[in-house]
Design a protein around this motif. Sequence first.
Motif, mmCIF file in Angstrom:
data_model
loop_
_atom_site.group_PDB
_atom_site.id
_atom_site.type_symbol
_atom_site.label_atom_id
_atom_site.label_comp_id
_atom_site.label_asym_id
_atom_site.label_seq_id
_atom_site.Cartn_x
_atom_site.Cartn_y
_atom_site.Cartn_z
ATOM 1 N N PRO A 131 0.798 -37.347 -36.071
ATOM 2 C CA PRO A 131 1.659 -36.540 -36.935
ATOM 3 C C PRO A 131 0.879 -35.558 -37.810
ATOM 4 O O PRO A 131 -0.350 -35.630 -37.883
ATOM 5 C CB PRO A 131 2.350 -37.604 -37.803
ATOM 6 C CG PRO A 131 1.409 -38.744 -37.814
ATOM 7 C CD PRO A 131 0.686 -38.734 -36.504
ATOM 8 N N ASP A 170 -3.209 -41.651 -37.194
ATOM 9 C CA ASP A 170 -2.068 -41.808 -38.099
ATOM 10 C C ASP A 170 -2.594 -42.024 -39.513
ATOM 11 O O ASP A 170 -3.757 -42.378 -39.703
ATOM 12 C CB ASP A 170 -1.212 -43.006 -37.656
ATOM 13 C CG ASP A 170 0.249 -42.820 -38.056
ATOM 14 O OD1 ASP A 170 0.542 -41.876 -38.815
ATOM 15 O OD2 ASP A 170 1.085 -43.613 -37.607
ATOM 16 N N ASP A 199 8.004 -34.757 -39.717
ATOM 17 C CA ASP A 199 7.876 -36.008 -38.937
ATOM 18 C C ASP A 199 9.197 -36.331 -38.256
ATOM 19 O O ASP A 199 9.245 -36.667 -37.075
ATOM 20 C CB ASP A 199 7.548 -37.189 -39.860
ATOM 21 C CG ASP A 199 6.049 -37.279 -40.152
ATOM 22 O OD1 ASP A 199 5.295 -36.459 -39.618
ATOM 23 O OD2 ASP A 199 5.664 -38.180 -40.929
#
Length: 260
Positions: free
Chosen positions: A48, A183, A217
């Motif tokens: 992300p 992440d 996201d």
Amino acid sequence: MRTVYRLKPSQGQIRVARWREHRYIPKMVLPTYKLTRFKNKIIAIDGPAGSGKSTTAKILAAKLGYRYLDTGAMYRALTWLALKNNVAPSDASKLKVLAEAIDIQFVTKEDANRVYINGEEITEEIRSPKVTQHVSEVSAHPGVRKVMVHQQQEMGKKGGVVAEGRDTTTVVFPEAHAKLYLDASVTTRAERRLVDLARMGISTTLEELVADIERRDKYDSERKHSPLRRAHDAYVVNTTNCTIEEQVDRILTILKTTFQ
Ligand code: DC
């Protein structure tokens, strides 16, 4: 599309690079590695926004003497061009035409990755809040993605590339030799973005960035085409409490094991 890469690896050796570009890394000399195990590999890094993909990919590429393929920068460049030409981020057919005609160049200059579109440098413009606000919508159109993914595959097919972006492990290079999924917590990601933007002279608040990251996201993972997801065979690296040096070291260890 024409791509210019100035950082060419020397034969049989990984380039020794001075990396002064990023805030995490003061002036230092990176170690030299033997190339044999790493030759012509495709390394794909997914994850992300703000998980450290770009910084990690840039440093890895420099350490390994690979080219750095920043796929997000390509969607950002298209978004910048669309906004400049008054093409709405919702206009799928005009965006596809723009994508087909776009001439994006990556030039590594003084160890920094510079982005040019049709000869004009837009390295900083593509990081502006306005481009950031619209890039998710632009990149969600299937026609746009098809054109971009094809260009990315062409750019990476010979290997010796670190490809970074949220579908590089699943769609662009599903056969990559190594896949990594980075992440980090939303707050950590927003703090990193805040520092990056401040360096570019763009002022914003942590709250705004947290909201922006949460919105992106959600959009990126729920979109119909190429949503953000982990490849089943990707190594997951959580970077929340890592310095960039630790993060890169962990990844190099993974790569050494993968390529032995
Ligand atoms: O990594 P980034 O923030 O520069 O990416 C900008 C946007 O581009 C992000 O919101 C999602 C999109 N993107 C994408 O859809 N596919 C990629 N391979 C890379 C980025």
